[in-house]
Design a protein around this motif. Structure first.
Motif, PDB file in Angstrom:
ATOM      1  N   SER A  23      -0.389  18.484 -12.525  1.00  0.00           N
ATOM      2  CA  SER A  23      -0.236  19.781 -12.708  1.00  0.00           C
ATOM      3  C   SER A  23      -1.673  20.409 -12.658  1.00  0.00           C
ATOM      4  N   SER A  24      -1.978  21.471 -11.822  1.00  0.00           N
ATOM      5  CA  SER A  24      -2.909  22.355 -11.920  1.00  0.00           C
ATOM      6  C   SER A  24      -2.906  23.686 -12.986  1.00  0.00           C
ATOM      7  N   ILE A  25      -1.980  23.668 -13.518  1.00  0.00           N
ATOM      8  CA  ILE A  25      -2.018  24.688 -14.684  1.00  0.00           C
ATOM      9  C   ILE A  25      -3.145  24.887 -15.282  1.00  0.00           C
ATOM     10  N   LEU A  77       6.290  22.959 -13.680  1.00  0.00           N
ATOM     11  CA  LEU A  77       6.664  23.079 -12.294  1.00  0.00           C
ATOM     12  C   LEU A  77       5.673  22.808 -11.348  1.00  0.00           C
ATOM     13  N   GLU A  78       4.523  22.092 -11.920  1.00  0.00           N
ATOM     14  CA  GLU A  78       3.291  21.768 -11.331  1.00  0.00           C
ATOM     15  C   GLU A  78       2.219  22.425 -11.166  1.00  0.00           C
ATOM     16  N   ASP A  79       2.335  24.125 -10.940  1.00  0.00           N
ATOM     17  CA  ASP A  79       1.453  25.104 -10.494  1.00  0.00           C
ATOM     18  C   ASP A  79       1.759  26.519 -10.690  1.00  0.00           C
ATOM     19  N   VAL A  80       0.828  27.155 -10.458  1.00  0.00           N
ATOM     20  CA  VAL A  80       0.867  28.703 -10.389  1.00  0.00           C
ATOM     21  C   VAL A  80       1.834  29.160  -9.206  1.00  0.00           C
ATOM     22  N   HIS A  81       1.851  28.292  -8.239  1.00  0.00           N
ATOM     23  CA  HIS A  81       2.755  28.775  -6.991  1.00  0.00           C
ATOM     24  C   HIS A  81       4.301  28.779  -7.316  1.00  0.00           C
ATOM     25  N   MET A  82       4.489  27.393  -7.936  1.00  0.00           N
ATOM     26  CA  MET A  82       5.872  27.202  -8.262  1.00  0.00           C
ATOM     27  C   MET A  82       6.362  28.096  -9.410  1.00  0.00           C
ATOM     28  N   SER A 104       3.125  27.822   2.912  1.00  0.00           N
ATOM     29  CA  SER A 104       3.017  26.710   1.970  1.00  0.00           C
ATOM     30  C   SER A 104       2.324  26.686   0.649  1.00  0.00           C
ATOM     31  N   ARG A 105       2.368  26.053  -0.250  1.00  0.00           N
ATOM     32  CA  ARG A 105       1.358  25.945  -1.217  1.00  0.00           C
ATOM     33  C   ARG A 105      -0.121  25.618  -0.803  1.00  0.00           C
ATOM     34  N   ASN A 106       0.003  24.835   0.119  1.00  0.00           N
ATOM     35  CA  ASN A 106      -1.467  24.516   0.896  1.00  0.00           C
ATOM     36  C   ASN A 106      -2.182  25.550   1.285  1.00  0.00           C
ATOM     37  N   GLN A 108      -1.475  28.913   0.741  1.00  0.00           N
ATOM     38  CA  GLN A 108      -1.446  29.770  -0.219  1.00  0.00           C
ATOM     39  C   GLN A 108      -2.466  29.459  -1.549  1.00  0.00           C
ATOM     40  N   VAL A 109      -2.771  28.311  -1.898  1.00  0.00           N
ATOM     41  CA  VAL A 109      -3.770  28.160  -2.811  1.00  0.00           C
ATOM     42  C   VAL A 109      -5.212  28.189  -2.321  1.00  0.00           C
ATOM     43  N   ALA A 110      -5.279  27.806  -0.862  1.00  0.00           N
ATOM     44  CA  ALA A 110      -6.578  28.028  -0.312  1.00  0.00           C
ATOM     45  C   ALA A 110      -6.899  29.441  -0.327  1.00  0.00           C
ATOM     46  N   ALA A 227      -9.925  22.828   3.994  1.00  0.00           N
ATOM     47  CA  ALA A 227     -11.218  22.880   3.557  1.00  0.00           C
ATOM     48  C   ALA A 227     -11.518  23.455   2.174  1.00  0.00           C
ATOM     49  N   ARG A 228     -12.557  22.801   1.490  1.00  0.00           N
ATOM     50  CA  ARG A 228     -13.189  23.206   0.365  1.00  0.00           C
ATOM     51  C   ARG A 228     -14.554  23.286   0.349  1.00  0.00           C
ATOM     52  N   ASP A 229     -15.062  23.372   1.635  1.00  0.00           N
ATOM     53  CA  ASP A 229     -16.570  23.737   1.734  1.00  0.00           C
ATOM     54  C   ASP A 229     -17.041  25.000   1.259  1.00  0.00           C
ATOM     55  N   SER A 310      -4.729  16.347   6.278  1.00  0.00           N
ATOM     56  CA  SER A 310      -5.320  17.596   5.912  1.00  0.00           C
ATOM     57  C   SER A 310      -5.367  17.838   4.583  1.00  0.00           C
ATOM     58  N   TYR A 311      -4.272  18.310   3.852  1.00  0.00           N
ATOM     59  CA  TYR A 311      -4.138  18.587   2.525  1.00  0.00           C
ATOM     60  C   TYR A 311      -3.859  17.163   1.709  1.00  0.00           C
ATOM     61  N   ASN A 312      -4.448  16.881   0.647  1.00  0.00           N
ATOM     62  CA  ASN A 312      -4.197  16.100  -0.365  1.00  0.00           C
ATOM     63  C   ASN A 312      -4.463  16.435  -1.455  1.00  0.00           C
ATOM     64  N   LEU A 313      -3.627  16.097  -2.506  1.00  0.00           N
ATOM     65  CA  LEU A 313      -3.754  16.776  -3.875  1.00  0.00           C
ATOM     66  C   LEU A 313      -5.193  16.450  -4.600  1.00  0.00           C
ATOM     67  N   ASP A 314      -5.862  15.542  -4.053  1.00  0.00           N
ATOM     68  CA  ASP A 314      -7.442  15.381  -4.409  1.00  0.00           C
ATOM     69  C   ASP A 314      -8.016  16.765  -4.537  1.00  0.00           C
ATOM     70  N   LEU A 315      -7.778  17.538  -3.746  1.00  0.00           N
ATOM     71  CA  LEU A 315      -8.415  18.917  -3.515  1.00  0.00           C
ATOM     72  C   LEU A 315      -8.315  19.829  -4.721  1.00  0.00           C
ATOM     73  N   GLN A 316      -7.106  19.692  -5.504  1.00  0.00           N
ATOM     74  CA  GLN A 316      -6.939  20.400  -6.619  1.00  0.00           C
ATOM     75  C   GLN A 316      -8.003  20.058  -7.901  1.00  0.00           C
ATOM     76  N   GLU A 317      -8.328  18.986  -7.851  1.00  0.00           N
ATOM     77  CA  GLU A 317      -9.499  18.480  -8.960  1.00  0.00           C
ATOM     78  C   GLU A 317     -10.697  19.161  -8.824  1.00  0.00           C
TER      79      GLU A 317
HETATM   80  N1  ARG Z   1      -1.655  22.742  -7.015  1.00  0.00           N
HETATM   81  C1  ARG Z   1      -2.078  22.676  -5.744  1.00  0.00           C
HETATM   82  C2  ARG Z   1      -3.900  22.919  -5.508  1.00  0.00           C
HETATM   83  O1  ARG Z   1      -4.309  23.492  -6.749  1.00  0.00           O
HETATM   84  C3  ARG Z   1      -1.467  23.181  -4.600  1.00  0.00           C
HETATM   85  C4  ARG Z   1      -0.142  22.677  -4.335  1.00  0.00           C
HETATM   86  C5  ARG Z   1      -0.285  21.826  -3.152  1.00  0.00           C
HETATM   87  N2  ARG Z   1       0.608  20.589  -3.384  1.00  0.00           N
HETATM   88  C6  ARG Z   1       1.200  19.979  -2.367  1.00  0.00           C
HETATM   89  N3  ARG Z   1       1.762  19.066  -2.990  1.00  0.00           N
HETATM   90  N4  ARG Z   1       1.173  20.051  -1.297  1.00  0.00           N
HETATM   91  O2  ARG Z   1      -4.349  22.604  -4.724  1.00  0.00           O
END
Ligand code: ARG
Length: 477
Positions: A23-25, A77-82, A104-106, A108-110, A227-229, A310-317
């Motif tokens: 979760s990124s809460i 719910l995992e995150d703010v988006h959900m 997508s949340r992808n 949207q979060v970016a 991108a998180r550059d 492209s998107y991986n949950l690693d980015l959340q960290e």
């Molecule tokens: N909580 C995620 C973040 O902060 C965004 C959700 C993307 N999750 C996913 N399973 N595609 O990056």
């Protein structure tokens, strides 16, 4: 709110610790409002593209407007988006499900991260400008105060307190440029990229970007979501500020130990056993905190290294690292601004060290070279030889006059005495950007006028964003 409200997001069988760790809460609180604005712009584009009815759009918008006064974030719910979608569902029912159409949340979060980052950068810029102003103002009042220019932490050349203060003012002005660059790379819209390759919904990406006050698009949809550059740029700008503050603190600690400066008691603490101690603990902590910021930078880069598109949950960290870097630097900046305003310079101590370390040695060598046409290297050698075994003052002067006489050069002690006076040596400096009181005042003046420009850059952008958000929240069809 029950997590069941959004069937099919998290797997029902997910372990509780697995839910928490993914979760990124924890770092979503900061983008809560931004996510609402992103959704408002999205609803607008869904309506404009004919994907949803006006009545549905109005319902969604009114629910989103309510969300601006707060909604619950739930790690299950995992995150703010959900969480926002769940909130909207609880307010307006199943029609809230249209929120997911064409996004997508992808993306949207970016987008929300970029909205927050550009604002954080403006806030940090504001604090940075206050510190630069404090340095320039202190420099104005200390333009004539004799001080030492150090190299290798040894008194090296004669200077003014203003000049030392202004060295940091100029370095920090450069950091404002770094903030501006990070602002430019952040202020672009990924919206419409959806999960990675866009969607079949005819959304006007340019319009969404404009509604959110962005300068343009992150065009390629894969790049847009991965991108998180822009966060790396922001954390780099913060790291540069932190390094400068760390150096300034190191100087404060060292100069206080040498008796060259003193700080107000508000920035000192004493020892639990040695009642005489006045320790520069604030400066020490600021010096150390730069490590936390640098760690955030390395952490962000290391998280990105080796990821696949492209998107991986690693980015959340990366998100919490960025927020932590902003928080640390903001508090470092504000405490440093008050600390700098409280510095008192001990000119007598500076003059004592100036004489002890013969900081005018290079001036004397220059004098000999310029006046008698001696190559500088030779003049340097003559002065160097005369210093050996002599404490400075009359003793040194006599040795120098004798050394010169041996080479057939006649120099009067009267003239040398003037060159040997450290205070006069400052006045004799003609270098642009140097410590001469007039030159220092000119630099302080330039720094202050750069601050005025930077302030209006901050304020113009803040009011532009406020206008965009107000317009989004008050939109009706
Ligand atoms: N909580 C995620 C973040 O902060 C965004 C959700 C993307 N999750 C996913 N399973 N595609 O990056």
């Amino acid at each position: 709110m029950s997590p069941d409200i959004l069937r099919g997001n998290r797997l029902a069988s997910m372990d509780d610790e697995a839910l928490r760790i993914t979760s990124s809460i924890g770092s979503d609180e900061r983008i809560k409002d931004k996510v609402v604005y992103v959704n408002m712009a999205h609803v607008n584009s869904l309506l404009a593209s004919g994907a949803i009815e006006k009545a549905v759009a109005e319902k969604m918008l009114s629910g989103l407007r309510d969300a601006l006064s707060g909604y619950e974030l739930d790690y299950r719910l995992e995150d703010v988006h959900m969480s926002l979608e769940a909130y909207l569902t609880s307010r307006i029912g199943q029609e809230a499900g249209f929120l997911g159409l064409g996004k997508s949340r992808n993306d949207q979060v970016a987008t929300a991260l970029r909205l927050q980052t550009r604002e954080e950068l403006l806030k940090t810029a504001g604090l940075l400008i206050s510190l630069v102003k404090a340095l320039a103002k202190a420099a104005e009042s200390e333009s004539k105060t004799f001080f030492l220019a150090m190299t290798h932490l040894q008194p090296a050349q004669p200077s003014t307190a203003a000049h030392w203060l202004l060295s940091y003012a100029e370095a920090l002005l450069m950091d404002i440029e770094r903030i501006k660059l990070a602002f430019r790379t952040a202020n672009l819209s990924p919206m419409g990229a959806a999960a990675a390759s866009g969607s079949t919904v005819p959304i006007d990406r340019f319009e969404v970007a404009e509604l959110l006050g962005f300068d343009g698009l992150v065009e390629n949809t894969v790049y847009a979501v991965s991108a998180r550059d822009f966060l790396v740029d922001a954390i780099y700008a913060l790291s540069s500020i932190a390094v400068n503050l760390s150096k300034l603190s190191a100087d404060i600690v060292a100069y206080m130990a040498l008796g060259l400066i003193d700080l107000d008691d508000r920035f000192l603490s004493t020892s639990s056993i040695m009642p005489q101690k006045r320790n520069p603990v604030v400066a020490e902590i600021v010096r150390a905190k730069a490590a936390t910021v640098a760690a955030a930078l390395i952490g962000a880069i290391e998280t990105l290294r080796g990821l696949n598109e492209s998107y991986n949950l690693d980015l959340q960290e990366i998100t919490p690292k960025a927020w932590q870097a902003f928080d640390e630097v903001n508090s470092m900046l504000s405490v440093t601004a008050s600390m700098v305003a409280s510095i008192r310079f001990n000119q007598t101590a500076a003059l004592e060290l100036a004489n002890k370390y013969l900081v005018v040695a290079s001036d004397i060598a220059e004098h000999i070279s310029l006046k008698h046409g001696v190559p500088f290297r030779e003049a340097h050698h003559i002065v160097g030889e005369a210093i050996k075994g002599h404490e400075g003052g009359e003793d040194f002067m006599q040795a120098l006059v004798n050394a010169l006489k041996k080479r057939g050069i006649h120099e009067s002690t009267d003239e040398l005495r003037a060159v040997l006076d450290p205070a006069k040596a400052v006045e004799a400096r003609v270098t642009v950007g140097g410590p001469h009181p007039k030159e220092a005042l000119r630099q302080a003046n330039r720094v202050l006028s750069e601050c005025v420009k930077a302030e209006s850059w901050v304020n113009d952008n803040l009011s532009k964003f406020k206008k965009a958000y107000d317009k989004l929240a008050n939109r009706g069809w």
